[in-house]
Design a protein around this motif. Sequence first.
Motif, PDB file in Angstrom:
ATOM      1  N   SER A  45      56.875  33.569  40.816  1.00 42.02           N
ATOM      2  CA  SER A  45      56.525  32.457  39.919  1.00 42.02           C
ATOM      3  C   SER A  45      56.379  32.940  38.483  1.00 42.02           C
ATOM      4  O   SER A  45      56.670  32.203  37.543  1.00 42.02           O
ATOM      5  CB  SER A  45      55.263  31.729  40.394  1.00 42.02           C
ATOM      6  N   MET A  46      55.942  34.189  38.308  1.00 40.25           N
ATOM      7  CA  MET A  46      55.885  34.749  36.950  1.00 40.25           C
ATOM      8  C   MET A  46      57.292  34.978  36.407  1.00 40.25           C
ATOM      9  O   MET A  46      57.542  34.776  35.217  1.00 40.25           O
ATOM     10  CB  MET A  46      55.090  36.058  36.943  1.00 40.25           C
ATOM     11  N   GLY A  47      58.202  35.416  37.263  1.00 40.30           N
ATOM     12  CA  GLY A  47      59.586  35.631  36.843  1.00 40.30           C
ATOM     13  C   GLY A  47      60.255  34.347  36.388  1.00 40.30           C
ATOM     14  O   GLY A  47      61.084  34.354  35.475  1.00 40.30           O
ATOM     15  N   MET A  48      59.876  33.228  37.010  1.00 38.15           N
ATOM     16  CA  MET A  48      60.432  31.930  36.622  1.00 38.15           C
ATOM     17  C   MET A  48      59.599  31.269  35.520  1.00 38.15           C
ATOM     18  O   MET A  48      59.888  30.146  35.118  1.00 38.15           O
ATOM     19  CB  MET A  48      60.495  31.006  37.844  1.00 38.15           C
ATOM     20  N   ARG A  49      58.557  31.967  35.081  1.00 41.17           N
ATOM     21  CA  ARG A  49      57.640  31.490  34.035  1.00 41.17           C
ATOM     22  C   ARG A  49      56.893  30.219  34.426  1.00 41.17           C
ATOM     23  O   ARG A  49      56.485  29.433  33.584  1.00 41.17           O
ATOM     24  CB  ARG A  49      58.365  31.302  32.696  1.00 41.17           C
ATOM     25  N   VAL A  50      56.703  30.019  35.735  1.00 39.59           N
ATOM     26  CA  VAL A  50      55.870  28.929  36.222  1.00 39.59           C
ATOM     27  C   VAL A  50      54.406  29.318  36.039  1.00 39.59           C
ATOM     28  O   VAL A  50      53.559  28.494  35.749  1.00 39.59           O
ATOM     29  CB  VAL A  50      56.183  28.632  37.707  1.00 39.59           C
ATOM     30  N   SER A  51      54.127  30.599  36.212  1.00 38.46           N
ATOM     31  CA  SER A  51      52.789  31.146  36.018  1.00 38.46           C
ATOM     32  C   SER A  51      52.875  32.233  34.951  1.00 38.46           C
ATOM     33  O   SER A  51      53.753  33.098  35.019  1.00 38.46           O
ATOM     34  CB  SER A  51      52.289  31.738  37.341  1.00 38.46           C
ATOM     35  N   GLU A  52      51.975  32.192  33.964  1.00 33.02           N
ATOM     36  CA  GLU A  52      52.001  33.177  32.874  1.00 33.02           C
ATOM     37  C   GLU A  52      50.604  33.726  32.593  1.00 33.02           C
ATOM     38  O   GLU A  52      50.060  33.536  31.507  1.00 33.02           O
ATOM     39  CB  GLU A  52      52.585  32.553  31.610  1.00 33.02           C
ATOM     40  N   PRO A  53      50.010  34.454  33.552  1.00 30.23           N
ATOM     41  CA  PRO A  53      48.694  35.041  33.275  1.00 30.23           C
ATOM     42  C   PRO A  53      48.810  36.151  32.237  1.00 30.23           C
ATOM     43  O   PRO A  53      49.824  36.854  32.171  1.00 30.23           O
ATOM     44  CB  PRO A  53      48.265  35.593  34.626  1.00 30.23           C
ATOM     45  N   ALA A  54      47.778  36.286  31.423  1.00 27.69           N
ATOM     46  CA  ALA A  54      47.768  37.347  30.410  1.00 27.69           C
ATOM     47  C   ALA A  54      47.539  38.709  31.042  1.00 27.69           C
ATOM     48  O   ALA A  54      47.960  39.727  30.512  1.00 27.69           O
ATOM     49  CB  ALA A  54      46.699  37.065  29.366  1.00 27.69           C
ATOM     50  N   SER A  55      46.861  38.724  32.207  1.00 26.14           N
ATOM     51  CA  SER A  55      46.540  39.981  32.883  1.00 26.14           C
ATOM     52  C   SER A  55      46.668  39.836  34.389  1.00 26.14           C
ATOM     53  O   SER A  55      46.393  38.775  34.947  1.00 26.14           O
ATOM     54  CB  SER A  55      45.100  40.399  32.569  1.00 26.14           C
ATOM     55  N   LEU A  56      47.058  40.930  35.032  1.00 23.89           N
ATOM     56  CA  LEU A  56      47.031  41.029  36.481  1.00 23.89           C
ATOM     57  C   LEU A  56      46.047  42.126  36.845  1.00 23.89           C
ATOM     58  O   LEU A  56      46.067  43.210  36.253  1.00 23.89           O
ATOM     59  CB  LEU A  56      48.404  41.392  37.046  1.00 23.89           C
ATOM     60  N   ILE A  57      45.192  41.846  37.802  1.00 24.86           N
ATOM     61  CA  ILE A  57      44.218  42.817  38.275  1.00 24.86           C
ATOM     62  C   ILE A  57      44.664  43.223  39.679  1.00 24.86           C
ATOM     63  O   ILE A  57      44.525  42.462  40.629  1.00 24.86           O
ATOM     64  CB  ILE A  57      42.798  42.230  38.281  1.00 24.86           C
ATOM     65  N   ALA A  58      45.235  44.419  39.790  1.00 25.78           N
ATOM     66  CA  ALA A  58      45.782  44.908  41.061  1.00 25.78           C
ATOM     67  C   ALA A  58      44.660  45.432  41.946  1.00 25.78           C
ATOM     68  O   ALA A  58      43.844  46.238  41.511  1.00 25.78           O
ATOM     69  CB  ALA A  58      46.802  46.006  40.791  1.00 25.78           C
ATOM     70  N   LEU A  59      44.630  44.991  43.180  1.00 24.60           N
ATOM     71  CA  LEU A  59      43.580  45.388  44.113  1.00 24.60           C
ATOM     72  C   LEU A  59      43.975  46.595  44.966  1.00 24.60           C
ATOM     73  O   LEU A  59      43.174  47.077  45.761  1.00 24.60           O
ATOM     74  CB  LEU A  59      43.231  44.207  45.021  1.00 24.60           C
ATOM     75  N   SER A  60      45.148  47.119  44.783  1.00 25.76           N
ATOM     76  CA  SER A  60      45.686  48.174  45.642  1.00 25.76           C
ATOM     77  C   SER A  60      44.906  49.483  45.614  1.00 25.76           C
ATOM     78  O   SER A  60      44.935  50.237  46.588  1.00 25.76           O
ATOM     79  CB  SER A  60      47.143  48.446  45.295  1.00 25.76           C
ATOM     80  N   ASP A  61      44.199  49.790  44.536  1.00 23.94           N
ATOM     81  CA  ASP A  61      43.470  51.060  44.429  1.00 23.94           C
ATOM     82  C   ASP A  61      42.009  50.959  44.853  1.00 23.94           C
ATOM     83  O   ASP A  61      41.268  51.931  44.744  1.00 23.94           O
ATOM     84  CB  ASP A  61      43.521  51.592  42.992  1.00 23.94           C
ATOM     85  N   ILE A  62      41.581  49.803  45.339  1.00 25.80           N
ATOM     86  CA  ILE A  62      40.180  49.625  45.719  1.00 25.80           C
ATOM     87  C   ILE A  62      40.035  49.985  47.193  1.00 25.80           C
ATOM     88  O   ILE A  62      40.363  49.207  48.083  1.00 25.80           O
ATOM     89  CB  ILE A  62      39.701  48.182  45.450  1.00 25.80           C
ATOM     90  N   LYS A  63      39.535  51.189  47.448  1.00 25.94           N
ATOM     91  CA  LYS A  63      39.461  51.711  48.812  1.00 25.94           C
ATOM     92  C   LYS A  63      38.546  50.888  49.712  1.00 25.94           C
ATOM     93  O   LYS A  63      38.801  50.758  50.904  1.00 25.94           O
ATOM     94  CB  LYS A  63      39.008  53.165  48.784  1.00 25.94           C
TER      95      LYS A  63
END
Length: 78
Positions: free
Chosen positions: A40-58
């Motif tokens: 959806s970001m690639g199609m510009r349907v969603s344009e958040p200023a920031s992404l908070i990735a949860l992948s590093d939260i053990k």
Amino acid sequence: MKPAPFDLIFPKTVAQACAALREKRGDARLLAGGQTLLPSMGMRVSEPASLIALSDIKELSVLRQTEKAVQVGAMVRQ
């Protein structure tokens, strides 16, 4: 199509992720798998200023079994 520019944040704890989310005041999205958000970001349907990735939260990748239950964290992979 390319997504609009955005900041990518990699917190190490749930507390840091919550603090980043509060700091961005509704202009950030949590990124766990990205199956829907990234297209959806690639199609510009969603344009958040920031992404908070949860992948590093053990603490979100915990898989525990007790006598009465199995605890599956939000980031446990199949």
